[in-house]
Scaffold this motif. Sequence first.
Motif, PDB file in Angstrom:
ATOM      1  N   LEU A 181       0.845  -1.193   0.000  1.00  0.00           N
ATOM      2  CA  LEU A 181       0.000   0.000   0.000  1.00  0.00           C
ATOM      3  C   LEU A 181       0.877   1.238   0.000  1.00  0.00           C
ATOM      4  CD1 LEU A 181      -2.764   1.430   0.371  1.00  0.00           C
ATOM      5  CD2 LEU A 181      -2.508   1.085   2.832  1.00  0.00           C
ATOM      6  N   GLY A 182       0.701   2.091  -1.031  1.00  0.00           N
ATOM      7  CA  GLY A 182       1.407   3.367  -0.975  1.00  0.00           C
ATOM      8  C   GLY A 182       2.428   3.613  -2.050  1.00  0.00           C
ATOM      9  N   ALA A 183       2.119   3.299  -3.316  1.00  0.00           N
ATOM     10  CA  ALA A 183       2.987   3.674  -4.429  1.00  0.00           C
ATOM     11  C   ALA A 183       2.125   4.373  -5.477  1.00  0.00           C
ATOM     12  CB  ALA A 183       3.669   2.443  -5.020  1.00  0.00           C
ATOM     13  N   PRO A 184       1.642   5.577  -5.168  1.00  0.00           N
ATOM     14  CA  PRO A 184       0.653   6.249  -6.019  1.00  0.00           C
ATOM     15  C   PRO A 184       1.196   6.646  -7.384  1.00  0.00           C
ATOM     16  CG  PRO A 184       1.415   7.717  -4.276  1.00  0.00           C
ATOM     17  CD  PRO A 184       1.984   6.376  -3.975  1.00  0.00           C
ATOM     18  N   GLN A 185       0.294   6.687  -8.370  1.00  0.00           N
ATOM     19  CA  GLN A 185       0.639   7.038  -9.746  1.00  0.00           C
ATOM     20  C   GLN A 185       0.032   8.371 -10.179  1.00  0.00           C
ATOM     21  OE1 GLN A 185       2.660   5.323 -11.668  1.00  0.00           O
ATOM     22  NE2 GLN A 185       2.855   3.390 -10.590  1.00  0.00           N
ATOM     23  N   THR A 186      -0.985   8.857  -9.472  1.00  0.00           N
ATOM     24  CA  THR A 186      -1.682  10.070  -9.879  1.00  0.00           C
ATOM     25  C   THR A 186      -1.085  11.298  -9.198  1.00  0.00           C
ATOM     26  OG1 THR A 186      -3.313  10.066  -8.078  1.00  0.00           O
ATOM     27  CG2 THR A 186      -3.808   8.703 -10.007  1.00  0.00           C
ATOM     28  N   TYR A 187      -1.617  12.479  -9.577  1.00  0.00           N
ATOM     29  CA  TYR A 187      -1.242  13.717  -8.912  1.00  0.00           C
ATOM     30  C   TYR A 187      -2.171  14.009  -7.733  1.00  0.00           C
ATOM     31  CZ  TYR A 187       2.162  14.763 -12.529  1.00  0.00           C
ATOM     32  OH  TYR A 187       3.251  14.712 -13.352  1.00  0.00           O
ATOM     33  N   SER A 188      -2.848  12.950  -7.269  1.00  0.00           N
ATOM     34  CA  SER A 188      -3.670  13.014  -6.062  1.00  0.00           C
ATOM     35  C   SER A 188      -3.217  11.884  -5.142  1.00  0.00           C
ATOM     36  CB  SER A 188      -5.155  12.861  -6.402  1.00  0.00           C
ATOM     37  OG  SER A 188      -5.560  13.778  -7.385  1.00  0.00           O
ATOM     38  N   PRO A 189      -1.937  11.890  -4.712  1.00  0.00           N
ATOM     39  CA  PRO A 189      -1.362  10.711  -4.058  1.00  0.00           C
ATOM     40  C   PRO A 189      -2.038  10.299  -2.760  1.00  0.00           C
ATOM     41  CG  PRO A 189       0.125  12.588  -3.909  1.00  0.00           C
ATOM     42  CD  PRO A 189      -0.957  12.972  -4.868  1.00  0.00           C
ATOM     43  N   LEU A 190      -2.396  11.261  -1.894  1.00  0.00           N
ATOM     44  CA  LEU A 190      -3.031  10.885  -0.631  1.00  0.00           C
ATOM     45  C   LEU A 190      -4.412  10.282  -0.869  1.00  0.00           C
ATOM     46  CD1 LEU A 190      -1.986  13.842   1.704  1.00  0.00           C
ATOM     47  CD2 LEU A 190      -1.164  11.489   1.745  1.00  0.00           C
ATOM     48  N   LEU A 191      -5.154  10.854  -1.803  1.00  0.00           N
ATOM     49  CA  LEU A 191      -6.454  10.286  -2.152  1.00  0.00           C
ATOM     50  C   LEU A 191      -6.273   8.878  -2.703  1.00  0.00           C
ATOM     51  CD1 LEU A 191      -9.504  10.442  -2.674  1.00  0.00           C
ATOM     52  CD2 LEU A 191      -8.994  11.583  -4.852  1.00  0.00           C
ATOM     53  N   GLU A 192      -5.261   8.681  -3.526  1.00  0.00           N
ATOM     54  CA  GLU A 192      -5.027   7.367  -4.125  1.00  0.00           C
ATOM     55  C   GLU A 192      -4.674   6.324  -3.061  1.00  0.00           C
ATOM     56  OE1 GLU A 192      -2.305   5.329  -7.659  1.00  0.00           O
ATOM     57  OE2 GLU A 192      -2.274   7.502  -7.337  1.00  0.00           O
ATOM     58  N   VAL A 193      -3.845   6.705  -2.083  1.00  0.00           N
ATOM     59  CA  VAL A 193      -3.508   5.773  -1.008  1.00  0.00           C
ATOM     60  C   VAL A 193      -4.762   5.406  -0.210  1.00  0.00           C
ATOM     61  CG1 VAL A 193      -2.199   5.483   1.129  1.00  0.00           C
ATOM     62  CG2 VAL A 193      -1.114   6.546  -0.847  1.00  0.00           C
ATOM     63  N   ASP A 194      -5.627   6.380   0.018  1.00  0.00           N
ATOM     64  CA  ASP A 194      -6.872   6.112   0.743  1.00  0.00           C
ATOM     65  C   ASP A 194      -7.750   5.123  -0.032  1.00  0.00           C
ATOM     66  OD1 ASP A 194      -8.335   6.823   3.161  1.00  0.00           O
ATOM     67  OD2 ASP A 194      -9.833   7.721   1.833  1.00  0.00           O
ATOM     68  N   VAL A 195      -7.858   5.328  -1.339  1.00  0.00           N
ATOM     69  CA  VAL A 195      -8.649   4.414  -2.174  1.00  0.00           C
ATOM     70  C   VAL A 195      -8.038   3.019  -2.158  1.00  0.00           C
ATOM     71  CG1 VAL A 195      -9.401   3.921  -4.535  1.00  0.00           C
ATOM     72  CG2 VAL A 195      -9.530   6.252  -3.654  1.00  0.00           C
ATOM     73  N   ASN A 196      -6.724   2.932  -2.257  1.00  0.00           N
ATOM     74  CA  ASN A 196      -6.067   1.625  -2.245  1.00  0.00           C
ATOM     75  C   ASN A 196      -6.243   0.914  -0.910  1.00  0.00           C
ATOM     76  OD1 ASN A 196      -5.171   1.754  -4.880  1.00  0.00           O
ATOM     77  ND2 ASN A 196      -3.207   2.656  -4.357  1.00  0.00           N
ATOM     78  N   ALA A 197      -6.334   1.675   0.186  1.00  0.00           N
ATOM     79  CA  ALA A 197      -6.612   1.057   1.489  1.00  0.00           C
ATOM     80  C   ALA A 197      -7.990   0.387   1.466  1.00  0.00           C
ATOM     81  CB  ALA A 197      -6.549   2.116   2.592  1.00  0.00           C
ATOM     82  N   TRP A 198      -8.965   1.060   0.865  1.00  0.00           N
ATOM     83  CA  TRP A 198     -10.298   0.472   0.725  1.00  0.00           C
ATOM     84  C   TRP A 198     -10.267  -0.745  -0.197  1.00  0.00           C
ATOM     85  CZ3 TRP A 198     -15.515   2.174   2.007  1.00  0.00           C
ATOM     86  CH2 TRP A 198     -15.546   3.154   3.006  1.00  0.00           C
ATOM     87  N   LEU A 199      -9.462  -0.671  -1.256  1.00  0.00           N
ATOM     88  CA  LEU A 199      -9.389  -1.788  -2.196  1.00  0.00           C
ATOM     89  C   LEU A 199      -8.795  -3.025  -1.523  1.00  0.00           C
ATOM     90  CD1 LEU A 199      -9.738  -2.801  -5.117  1.00  0.00           C
ATOM     91  CD2 LEU A 199      -7.429  -1.965  -5.592  1.00  0.00           C
ATOM     92  N   LEU A 200      -7.725  -2.842  -0.759  1.00  0.00           N
ATOM     93  CA  LEU A 200      -7.133  -3.977  -0.057  1.00  0.00           C
ATOM     94  C   LEU A 200      -8.110  -4.559   0.955  1.00  0.00           C
ATOM     95  CD1 LEU A 200      -3.411  -2.926   0.529  1.00  0.00           C
ATOM     96  CD2 LEU A 200      -4.351  -4.503  -1.152  1.00  0.00           C
TER      97      LEU A 200
END
Length: 599
Positions: free
Chosen positions: A382-401
């Motif tokens: 968890l935590g290798a974002p690709q977008t220019y919204s990295p904190l939002l992306e990490v939050d979404v990935n936490a939900w995905l996991l």
Amino acid sequence: PGGMFFLHAVATRRRMMEEAGDVKGLERLPEVTVFERSSGPGGVWRSNREFGHDEEGKEGATSSTTNMYEALWTNGPKENFEFFDYTFDEHFGGKDLPTYMPRKYVLEYLLARVTRNNPRIFDNAKFNTAVLSVKYEDGLSKFTVITKCNKTGRKEDTQFDKCVYAAGENGIPRIPKEIDTMLNEGGFLGKKMHSSNVGNLEQDVRGKCVLMIGDQYSAEDLALQAIKLGVEQIYIYSRTGEGRASLTNEWPYDTVELIVGKKPTGVIHGGSGICFEETKYNFETDKYELVAGGKSLNISNIATVVYCTGYSFNLEMIDENLSCALKHGYEKIDLDVPKDWKMKPNVLTEVLGEVPLSQFYPYINTHVYRCLTISNPNMMFLGAPQTYSPLLEVDVNAWLLLAFITGDAQIPLPEIMRQRNEADNLSLINSPTHRYEMDTNYYVAWCDYYELHKEHWINDLLDPRNVLLWEEEEIFSLQYLARDMYDSSYPVCIGTFEKLNKKGWQLLKNSTAITNLNIKEGSQETFRDGDPSEIRSIFTGIAPVPLRKLWLELEESDYNDLLKQCRGSFKEEPSTTTSQLTLKGKKLHYSRFKVPDAE
């Protein structure tokens, strides 16, 4: 803050299930333990992460740890890391704020968001605890994790069904060994440090000449901060000239000189100067090599060298058969491309023509499928974002996991994961900017053409065609984020994998609104002084306000004064566009620009 976000995802899902009476769903939620080496939550957003003792017996971060320097400001719009369950409007009491903000207020916002409905959210977090070893026991189908308490030195081993590596990318400061060795052996007399360990920057830059190695965001941030603190001269060394700092067309007070196409090769002037010699990239050896008889450059009186060279994942504690997915997932591969494949027509087709494919550096990690290790999906990253919204992306990935763990999202068979990753990489090579990063042949064709055609629009960052190329790259990333939102039941929708909706387009607009700022020659503006009027919150529709004065002239007290005004009780009159703030018995009025919610 990946661990914090995962705890919050679990707590939020639990509350939603309790309200819905979903007993079976509650039974599927995992029991979570978080190990954190520092003394409190926040990760790299903490400016002083205490880890017990370093080699000299002093408390604080060591050379193998990372933290943010105290004076850091964000370099992306705050509207792109705003969260659905706690907006900036709620947190700051309804006060209009600029789009950029100091580090400490971001940390304050993140902590307030996760604790306001769950004040005991960190009960299962073990702070001051270092993870020494993570191994997977095949016979038991369990992870054995060995930890050590930083305070007592006591070691424990515990078994878990799943393991989430949530330490992010900023694990170990990356120091270029060749340059560091050259400075040491050459007798460099100045101070050397990594950007994550600058500490009191003012004493290292005021009235001095500074060399920054690397030209990405940390170089830009520190260069601007150094200018603010009274640096005499800054040199930024860039191997490629393609980083964020290299793209800045004008620097305040003409203080910054960019060094591109050369590399540091020796210490001169009795230890205070550095010699640079011309280099050229060798595509066969994949290295920058010295040009025989090439040009050289000598710079003098360098007092401080700052390595703005990024980080590596700190995977020392994870067994090799688990960590290899991150270590080797971006190595060159051969894609299974149809024989008649042709790149889709784009704005560069006319000048570059049909470029034959070569081996690829994959954009999508070939060993990790949507945060899951393909060889062992129980190991998650968890935590290798690709977008220019990295904190939002990490939050979404936490939900995905969490969705993968509970079974709400299906985990495909390993072969299916590999096929989907390959299909994603194949689709990305139709994007010029993605293929530029992935395909050596395309990179060479691109560079060769534009080296010979300096006046081409591709060298003008503000040309609309260039902006569209950049936007296309971000659209790809946001569409992947939209897919993950949908599959994880994340309570926000920015569109689908095929098409963004208004919220998604607004995130894109937020990312591009100020990065395209064309700073005029002689101006003392920075990118933080741009017009933010096109930026919007995707939740409240509120636009940020310009800074009160030039960013270089801002003192910390200016931002503190602004926030003091929004600590009182906020009352909004629904019939007007003017809001009322009550603070210590006084009424303050200010205009408040709101726009319709971007659905």
